[in-house]
Scaffold this active site. Structure first.
Site, PDB file in Angstrom:
ATOM      1  CB  CYS A 135      20.908  61.447  17.514  1.00 43.44           C
ATOM      2  SG  CYS A 135      21.349  61.237  19.235  1.00 43.44           S
ATOM      3  CG  HIS A 136      21.562  61.740  13.560  1.00 46.97           C
ATOM      4  ND1 HIS A 136      22.197  61.007  14.512  1.00 46.97           N
ATOM      5  CD2 HIS A 136      22.295  62.860  13.385  1.00 46.97           C
ATOM      6  CE1 HIS A 136      23.284  61.645  14.902  1.00 46.97           C
ATOM      7  NE2 HIS A 136      23.372  62.772  14.247  1.00 46.97           N
TER       8      HIS A 136
END
Lengths: 171, 415
Positions: A135-136
């Site tokens: 995701c990040h």
């Protein structure tokens, strides 16, 4: 009302007491509407999961669901253990020794929820061959410790116990 | 809502009713006799377009709720049933899901118009702030609505966004558990999101009433940025002039809306949301809906969890502070040569952030997002306050009538 007297009057006292009672009553009336959103007793009841780890070959990660979240059980190789143990603590954003995160060096048990925003990291990926969160971009090592990226903490270690050499109980 | 009503009921029943509840007089003074600046351009029709979209979302939403089931075991299938079995269900759902995108498109144009023409400046600060409240309510509503189909992006979007609150020191985890009603996004979460997704649009409608009320107290801004001085010379009555111009704007907007609904209904959605939610597998690449991408890019640009959350919400706080950050006495960008350039740089910055928010957080995209995030905040906190002190504005027309009689000079350089 109390324009002439500096002394508080009986009326002031009644006024404040009534206001305070109204405030408490309002708070008490509002509370159920707030508290209903918290987990109820059936959710809070501590569920536990047992897992037979005898069948997990060295190098593999098994994911089990506990309290609606994934838990990673990783059978670490000698190389992975060595890497985890030899990192100087000064290099870690959230310093913790590998020994403090495992009960037996071959077995790492962590909650599989990225401490950034709750995604599930992917195993055997990233520069430290631990986990990588798609995701990040948070990177965890073979001890589940944060090494790069926005996550603030290491992967959490749940309460667990070895029932036998090949069986663990999570929770 | 403004000025004494000149409404005189024609019938005896009308007079009887008006003397008991003067609602027709209110409508007449607000939407018929209300004086609108005669130089309004089509960017001013977005208020009406937004009102229309709110109505469309409420109507389609109410009927969708007749077929939808807010339960983790049934939600995904109930949406598929709407798509395949319910009479006209596919149309109603596509209208609603694309309607959300159209709503945001219109609100971004509306906000940008307000920024370009300085519509947030005195005496319209409260009007502007009410608009920011509506924008926040819209974002909450859209976020919770996106969770309802219970696809992979629904689930993981909900997980990521609710986890933003876990960044709050000390009480963060308590708050997220409270929001979830458990230890992860699950059935209690879906149920409350459905309840709130139904409630919030009506709260939006309430704030819209305040927004229109505030608008009718201070009067509309206009491309020249000067107030109405002579009602006869500077304004025209709302009906028929603004009513019909708004109708043209809504009709044109409907063409775009219908093009999405009937030709590319899934273009703005994410294919992963047609996979049932799986709490044990995160999609390889989580992206929010397009209208959140600039804020998502800001969140990811900051290499710290709490910092990212602070900057993301800070991006909205900039809008709240805007009326006091812009120090220029001239409203309209038409008469502010430097501001006009900066404004388009800002728009490019936001679009750039939106693009970067859709890309994986790797390599050059991270650096670019950091640069644009820096520009976003510097624009509000440094450039706008200083510009008002150093910029030399062009002469502002004495009145709206003068700006119109200059020969369409209200907006030079634009057709």
């Amino acid at each position: 009302m109390a324009t002439q007297t500096a002394e508080p009057t009986r009326r002031d006292m009644l006024y404040i007491a009534t206001g305070a009672a109204a405030a408490v009553a309002t708070g008490a009336a509002v509370w159920p509407f707030i508290a209903q959103m918290n987990p109820d007793a059936s959710t809070l009841a501590l569920s536990s999961t047992e897992l037979d780890i005898g069948a997990i070959p060295e190098g593999q990660i098994v994911t089990v669901k506990w309290r609606g979240k994934p838990v990673f059980v990783r059978h670490r190789t000698k190389k992975e253990i060595d890497e985890a143990e030899q990192v100087p603590l000064a290099q870690l954003p959230d310093p913790a020794t590998d020994q403090s995160r495992v009960k037996k060096p071959e077995w790492l048990v962590v909650i599989g929820v990225c401490t950034h925003l709750g995604c599930i990291p992917l195993g055997h990926q990233g520069p430290y061959d631990g986990w990588f969160c798609p995701c990040h971009g948070s990177v965890y090592d073979t001890s589940g410790r944060i090494r790069q990226g926005p996550a603030p903490r290491n992967l959490d270690v749940p309460d667990y116990a070895f029932l036998t050499d090949t069986k663990i109980k999570i929770g | 809502m403004s000025g004494p009503s000149t409404y005189v009921p024609k019938s005896a029943i009308g007079r009887w009713f008006e003397s008991r509840l003067p609602v027709m007089g209110l409508v007449h003074s607000s939407f018929v006799a209300y004086p609108t600046p005669k130089n309004l351009n089509y960017w001013w029709t977005f208020g009406a377009i937004l009102s229309f979209m709110l109505g469309a979302q409420i109507v389609t939403g109410v009927v969708l709720a007749m077929h939808y089931t807010p339960n983790t075991g049934l939600a995904f299938d109930s949406v598929e049933q709407i798509m395949r079995d319910v009479n006209w269900g596919w149309l109603l759902r596509y209208l609603h899901s694309n309607g959300a995108s159209m709503f945001f498109l219109a609100v971004y144009v509306h906000i940008a118009r307000g920024m370009y023409y300085g519509s947030y400046k005195a005496p319209r600060e409260v009007l502007w702030l009410l608009g920011v409240v509506i924008f926040l309510l819209m974002m909450a509503t859209a976020f919770m609505g996106y969770v309802l189909p219970w696809g992979q992006m629904s689930f993981w979007g909900a997980t990521v966004i609710t986890n933003l609150f876990s960044a709050i020191p000390l009480v963060g985890d308590t708050i997220t558990t409270w929001l979830w009603g458990g230890y992860s996004v699950d059935n209690p979460t879906l149920n409350r999101f459905f309840s709130l997704h139904y409630l919030l649009p009506f709260m939006i409608a309430g704030v819209v009433v305040l927004h229109v009320w505030a608008l009718h107290v201070v009067g509309q801004n206009n491309p020249a940025g000067v107030e109405i001085k002579d009602v006869e010379k500077d304004s025209v009555p709302f009906t028929p002039y603004a009513t019909l111009k708004d109708s043209v704007g809504i009709s044109a907007f409907l063409i775009l809306y219908c093009w999405f609904v009937f030709f590319v209904p899934n273009y703005l959605g994410d294919p992963d949301n047609y996979i049932n939610a799986n709490p044990l597998q995160t999609p390889a690449h989580i992206v929010p809906e397009w209208y959140f991408l600039p804020f998502y890019a800001i969140l990811r640009a900051i290499p710290s969890k709490l910092g990212g959350v602070i900057f993301m919400f800070g991006a909205i706080v900039m809008l709240v502070l805007l009326p006091w950050l812009d120090t220029s006495r001239v409203r309209s960008a038409v008469y502010r040569p430097v501001y006009k350039v900066l404004f388009w740089c800002f728009i490019a910055c936001v679009i750039g952030l939106g693009y970067l928010g859709s890309q994986p957080p790797e390599g050059g995209a991270v650096l670019a997002a950091r640069i644009l995030t820096a520009f976003y905040f510097i624009y509000f906190l440094v450039l706008l306050p200083l510009l008002g002190l150093f910029e030399t504005p062009r002469p502002v027309p004495a009145s709206i009538a003068d700006s119109v009689l200059e020969g369409g000079a209200a907006e030079p350089g634009r057709a």
